[in-house]
Design a protein around this motif. Structure first.
Motif, short mmCIF file in Angstrom:
data_model
loop_
_atom_site.label_atom_id
_atom_site.label_comp_id
_atom_site.label_asym_id
_atom_site.label_seq_id
_atom_site.Cartn_x
_atom_site.Cartn_y
_atom_site.Cartn_z
N THR A 112 33.68 62.59 -67.93
CA THR A 112 34.71 61.62 -68.51
C THR A 112 36.10 62.14 -68.06
O THR A 112 36.95 61.39 -67.96
N HIS A 113 36.10 63.49 -67.58
CA HIS A 113 37.65 64.03 -67.05
C HIS A 113 37.82 63.97 -65.74
O HIS A 113 38.67 63.68 -65.13
N ASP A 114 36.62 64.39 -64.89
CA ASP A 114 37.06 64.40 -63.51
C ASP A 114 35.90 63.85 -62.74
O ASP A 114 35.88 63.82 -61.50
N GLY A 115 35.11 62.89 -63.25
CA GLY A 115 34.13 62.27 -62.77
C GLY A 115 33.13 62.99 -61.65
O GLY A 115 32.68 62.55 -60.88
N LEU A 116 33.10 64.43 -62.13
CA LEU A 116 32.19 65.17 -61.24
C LEU A 116 32.53 65.40 -60.06
O LEU A 116 31.61 65.53 -59.18
N GLY A 117 33.74 65.27 -59.55
CA GLY A 117 34.21 65.31 -57.97
C GLY A 117 34.16 64.34 -57.20
O GLY A 117 34.39 64.55 -55.95
N THR A 118 33.71 63.04 -57.90
CA THR A 118 33.44 61.79 -56.93
C THR A 118 34.76 61.56 -56.34
O THR A 118 35.62 61.59 -57.09
N ASP A 119 34.62 60.81 -55.14
CA ASP A 119 35.84 60.49 -54.47
C ASP A 119 36.47 59.43 -55.16
O ASP A 119 35.79 58.37 -55.69
N PRO A 120 37.72 59.15 -55.29
CA PRO A 120 38.36 57.93 -55.95
C PRO A 120 38.04 56.74 -55.38
O PRO A 120 38.17 55.66 -55.83
N SER A 121 37.56 56.63 -54.22
CA SER A 121 37.28 55.44 -53.30
C SER A 121 35.90 55.04 -54.08
O SER A 121 35.59 53.70 -53.77
N PRO A 144 36.10 57.86 -63.50
CA PRO A 144 37.14 57.90 -64.52
C PRO A 144 38.54 57.77 -63.26
O PRO A 144 39.55 57.17 -63.36
N ASN A 145 38.25 58.57 -62.03
CA ASN A 145 39.44 58.53 -61.11
C ASN A 145 39.35 57.47 -60.04
O ASN A 145 39.87 57.59 -58.98
N TYR A 146 38.41 56.42 -60.46
CA TYR A 146 38.30 55.34 -59.32
C TYR A 146 39.69 54.71 -59.17
O TYR A 146 40.50 54.18 -60.13
N VAL A 147 39.88 54.31 -57.91
CA VAL A 147 40.93 53.57 -57.37
C VAL A 147 40.72 52.65 -56.54
O VAL A 147 39.84 52.56 -55.45
N ASP A 148 40.86 51.21 -56.86
CA ASP A 148 40.53 50.01 -56.10
C ASP A 148 41.28 49.64 -54.97
O ASP A 148 42.37 49.18 -54.94
N ASP A 149 41.17 50.56 -54.08
CA ASP A 149 41.92 50.57 -52.65
C ASP A 149 41.23 50.44 -51.46
O ASP A 149 40.14 51.15 -51.35
N GLN A 150 41.42 49.31 -50.99
CA GLN A 150 40.66 49.02 -49.63
C GLN A 150 40.70 49.86 -48.43
O GLN A 150 39.74 50.28 -47.97
N GLN A 151 41.89 50.72 -48.32
CA GLN A 151 42.16 51.89 -47.59
C GLN A 151 41.09 52.95 -47.94
O GLN A 151 40.49 53.46 -46.93
#
Length: 398
Positions: free
Chosen positions: A159-168, A215-222
């Motif tokens: 819930t805090h860091d997404g287990l290090g998953t990339d924001p993309s 939780p750190n997901y960013v909807d960015d196509q780049q």
């Protein structure tokens, strides 16, 4: 439990509230069933697996019972009686028929059998809608709720860091979740306990399982395009400034100088003035893409020798001085509006702005004078050299 052969699990009262809170933080609707009798257990599982349109996570903490069938694993209810509807293998088979994926988190003795069902292993993650993370091996016991405690800790971290998953990446991968849980279980003191999970074929792309959102997901196509690039090439994008058009490079990384023949031809035409140009062309690339081998052959003839073979300059004329920057705002052309120019001329022509200090060396005519000695000599050898007075030849007859 009513049966004396199945002692109560005292750790349940501590770990279950943590699990409920962690799932609620992840936007799950939690239905907790404590000390259920067999009919209540069967009804709850049948109802939840029957809802085909929703993503489902089934976490079970209980005793596990095995029999002669290596694929059978029963959850022991509060009454201590196992029968039809308590077999976890049947639950997993029913979950495979659902449209939405189902994740089973099994804190049971010998839970690894459920993660190694023959038909599930044969799929190796391909078109699988039932996924299993088991807290013990096929022949191992589960101790003191280690697995449930590890699941609660990992979900709290997620819930805090997404287990290090990339924001993309929108969802935490199944492999990352299973590996983090396994690491915590293995680090716990006591008798060793191994986590088993649904096997995945490494040659296939793992589907994006929507169990736990990053939780750190960013909807960015780049960012998404960057994630699709091979890891060794991502460092090229990391070095780009934010103001640069990174999207322009995304489809070109790795193919800039393949072969270099086409690029060399383009540079040669540009340097010879055969194509319109604004005066600047950049050869760039990350280490190993061929930018230096591409630029060096094109630049060397221009920078290391004079005169060049281009018709823009003539033999015997040195190049004009390079233009210098000036802060004056006056025009650089004469008052009459005509711009200065120079054209290739012969060495003595004053139209050449920088006539050479010495006359150019003429080409060797290609023929040698007749040998003055008799032709009876067995062999002849002639040499030539350049002197200030012209070409000099020497005949050495033997």
């Amino acid at each position: 439990m009513d049966s004396t052969s199945w002692p109560p699990l005292s750790f349940v009262e501590t770990v279950v509230p943590r699990l409920d809170a962690a799932f609620r933080k992840l936007d799950y609707e939690v239905h907790s069933l404590r000390d259920p009798q067999r009919p209540a257990l069967v009804d709850a599982v049948t109802r939840d697996l029957g809802e085909a349109g929703t993503c489902l996570v089934v976490h079970t903490v209980s005793h596990g019972k095995t029999g002669d069938d290596d694929t059978r694993l029963d959850v022991v209810p509060a009454c201590g009686t196992t029968s039809l509807g308590t077999n976890v293998s049947e639950w997993i088979s029913a979950a495979q028929e659902r449209r939405a994926p189902t994740l089973f988190l099994l804190d049971l003795c010998r839970a690894g059998r459920a993660a190694r069902l023959p038909w599930l292993t044969a799929r190796a993650g391909h078109d699988s809608r039932a996924w299993v993370i088991a807290g013990a091996g096929p022949d191992e016991d589960a101790f003191d709720g280690r697995f449930s405690d590890a699941v609660a800790s990992v979900l709290e971290q997620l819930t805090h860091d997404g287990l290090g998953t990339d924001p993309s990446v929108e969802y935490v991968s199944f492999q990352t979740l299973a590996r983090r849980i396994a690491e915590r279980v293995e680090a716990a003191p006591g008798i060793p306990q191994r986590v088993h999970a649904t096997p995945i074929d490494p040659s296939r792309k793992v589907p994006d399982l929507p169990f736990f959102r990053n939780p750190n997901y960013v909807d960015d196509q780049q960012l998404k395009a960057r994630q699709a690039i091979e890891p060794p090439l991502r460092s090229f994008l990391d070095e780009l400034d934010d103001v640069m058009d990174a999207e322009h490079f995304l489809g070109r990384v790795g193919s800039h100088f393949a072969g270099r023949r086409r690029q060399l031809r383009r540079l040669a035409r540009w340097m010879d003035g055969e194509v319109p140009t604004s005066g600047l062309r950049v050869v760039t690339g990350s280490p190993g893409t061929g930018s230096r081998p591409c630029s060096a052959p094109s630049c060397a003839p221009r920078t290391l020798s004079w005169p060049p073979s281009s018709p823009r300059s003539a033999p015997g004329c040195t190049p004009p001085a390079a233009p210098r920057a000036t802060t004056s705002s006056e025009p650089s052309t004469p008052a009459n509006g005509a711009s200065k120019s120079w054209s290739p001329r012969s060495p003595g022509n004053s139209a050449c702005p920088n006539p050479p200090a010495t006359p150019p060396r003429p080409r060797w005519p290609g023929t040698l004078p007749a040998c003055p000695k008799p032709r009876s000599s067995s062999s002849t050898r002639s040499t030539r050299r350049w002197t200030p007075n012209g070409w000099s030849t020497t005949c050495c007859c033997r």
